[in-house]
Design a protein around this motif. Structure first.
Motif, PDB file in Angstrom:
ATOM      1  N   GLY A 185      -3.407 -80.335 -58.684  1.00  0.00           N
ATOM      2  CA  GLY A 185      -3.188 -81.122 -59.884  1.00  0.00           C
ATOM      3  C   GLY A 185      -3.476 -80.377 -61.165  1.00  0.00           C
ATOM      4  O   GLY A 185      -3.748 -79.175 -61.172  1.00  0.00           O
ATOM      5  N   GLU A 186      -3.450 -81.148 -62.236  1.00  0.00           N
ATOM      6  CA  GLU A 186      -3.586 -80.568 -63.562  1.00  0.00           C
ATOM      7  C   GLU A 186      -4.560 -81.331 -64.457  1.00  0.00           C
ATOM      8  O   GLU A 186      -4.710 -81.014 -65.618  1.00  0.00           O
ATOM      9  CB  GLU A 186      -2.197 -80.513 -64.225  1.00  0.00           C
ATOM     10  N   LYS A 187      -5.237 -82.320 -63.915  1.00  0.00           N
ATOM     11  CA  LYS A 187      -6.139 -83.156 -64.706  1.00  0.00           C
ATOM     12  C   LYS A 187      -7.486 -83.301 -63.995  1.00  0.00           C
ATOM     13  O   LYS A 187      -7.570 -83.301 -62.775  1.00  0.00           O
ATOM     14  CB  LYS A 187      -5.546 -84.553 -64.895  1.00  0.00           C
TER      15      LYS A 187
ATOM     16  N   GLU B 199       0.960 -82.251 -54.149  1.00  0.00           N
ATOM     17  CA  GLU B 199       1.005 -81.691 -55.500  1.00  0.00           C
ATOM     18  C   GLU B 199       1.315 -82.799 -56.502  1.00  0.00           C
ATOM     19  O   GLU B 199       2.166 -83.665 -56.241  1.00  0.00           O
ATOM     20  CB  GLU B 199       2.082 -80.600 -55.567  1.00  0.00           C
ATOM     21  N   MET B 200       0.624 -82.765 -57.629  1.00  0.00           N
ATOM     22  CA  MET B 200       0.822 -83.771 -58.677  1.00  0.00           C
ATOM     23  C   MET B 200       1.337 -83.084 -59.938  1.00  0.00           C
ATOM     24  O   MET B 200       0.746 -82.112 -60.395  1.00  0.00           O
ATOM     25  CB  MET B 200      -0.493 -84.482 -58.966  1.00  0.00           C
ATOM     26  N   GLU B 201       2.442 -83.599 -60.466  1.00  0.00           N
ATOM     27  CA  GLU B 201       3.022 -83.060 -61.691  1.00  0.00           C
ATOM     28  C   GLU B 201       3.165 -84.203 -62.696  1.00  0.00           C
ATOM     29  O   GLU B 201       3.891 -85.172 -62.438  1.00  0.00           O
ATOM     30  CB  GLU B 201       4.384 -82.440 -61.397  1.00  0.00           C
TER      31      GLU B 201
ATOM     32  N   ALA C  52       4.215 -85.400 -56.188  1.00  0.00           N
ATOM     33  CA  ALA C  52       4.229 -86.692 -56.863  1.00  0.00           C
ATOM     34  C   ALA C  52       4.434 -86.441 -58.356  1.00  0.00           C
ATOM     35  O   ALA C  52       3.658 -85.713 -58.972  1.00  0.00           O
ATOM     36  CB  ALA C  52       2.921 -87.434 -56.626  1.00  0.00           C
ATOM     37  N   ILE C  53       5.489 -87.025 -58.901  1.00  0.00           N
ATOM     38  CA  ILE C  53       5.826 -86.844 -60.306  1.00  0.00           C
ATOM     39  C   ILE C  53       5.705 -88.182 -61.020  1.00  0.00           C
ATOM     40  O   ILE C  53       6.279 -89.186 -60.577  1.00  0.00           O
ATOM     41  CB  ILE C  53       7.247 -86.272 -60.461  1.00  0.00           C
ATOM     42  N   GLU C  54       4.939 -88.180 -62.091  1.00  0.00           N
ATOM     43  CA  GLU C  54       4.677 -89.354 -62.920  1.00  0.00           C
ATOM     44  C   GLU C  54       4.040 -90.462 -62.093  1.00  0.00           C
ATOM     45  O   GLU C  54       2.933 -90.301 -61.629  1.00  0.00           O
ATOM     46  CB  GLU C  54       5.940 -89.772 -63.668  1.00  0.00           C
ATOM     47  N   LYS C  55       4.726 -91.561 -61.836  1.00  0.00           N
ATOM     48  CA  LYS C  55       4.107 -92.708 -61.177  1.00  0.00           C
ATOM     49  C   LYS C  55       4.792 -92.985 -59.842  1.00  0.00           C
ATOM     50  O   LYS C  55       6.010 -92.956 -59.747  1.00  0.00           O
ATOM     51  CB  LYS C  55       4.221 -93.930 -62.090  1.00  0.00           C
TER      52      LYS C  55
END
Length: 118
Positions: A81-83, A48-50, A17-20
């Motif tokens: 994720g990253e957050k 995966e979230m980018e 998932a990228i952005e929104k």
């Protein structure tokens, strides 16, 4: 935007998932999930979230309806994720599914993929 990753095979669905996420993303994703559920009792989802910023409201509603209907159809969910809020999202989801959910930091992608396939 959603990307279906090449690691998608058998009962493993691998996405990024990228952005929104928008309704158009669910028009791609939900038929794939529904098709796989027709062939397998339980799915495993690598998510995966980018640079992920969440969902458009209509897309969030599509996601929520699908998740409620198929809460018992997932065996494992790896969230990468990253957050910090993404890690909290993984924790928040646990009461709504029987799936084993684990959060991995983005540098642990390989570990997450290995776990989801094991």
């Amino acid at each position: 935007m959603i990307q279906i990753l090449e690691q998608t095979e058998g009962n493993v669905i691998a996405t990024k998932a990228i952005e929104k996420l928008a309704t158009s993303d669910y028009n791609i994703l939900l038929p794939i999930l529904t098709n796989r559920l027709g062939n397998y009792n339980k799915l495993r989802w690598y998510f995966e979230m980018e640079n992920f910023k969440g969902w458009e409201l209509k897309a969030f509603w599509q996601d929520a309806k699908f998740d409620l209907k198929h809460a018992n159809d997932f065996e494992k969910i790896a969230m990468v994720g990253e957050k910090k809020w993404q890690e909290w999202m993984a924790i928040f989801m646990r009461p709504f599914t029987n799936a084993e959910i684990k959060y991995f930091d983005s540098e642990e992608r390989d570990t997450a993929l290995a776990w989801i396939k094991s």
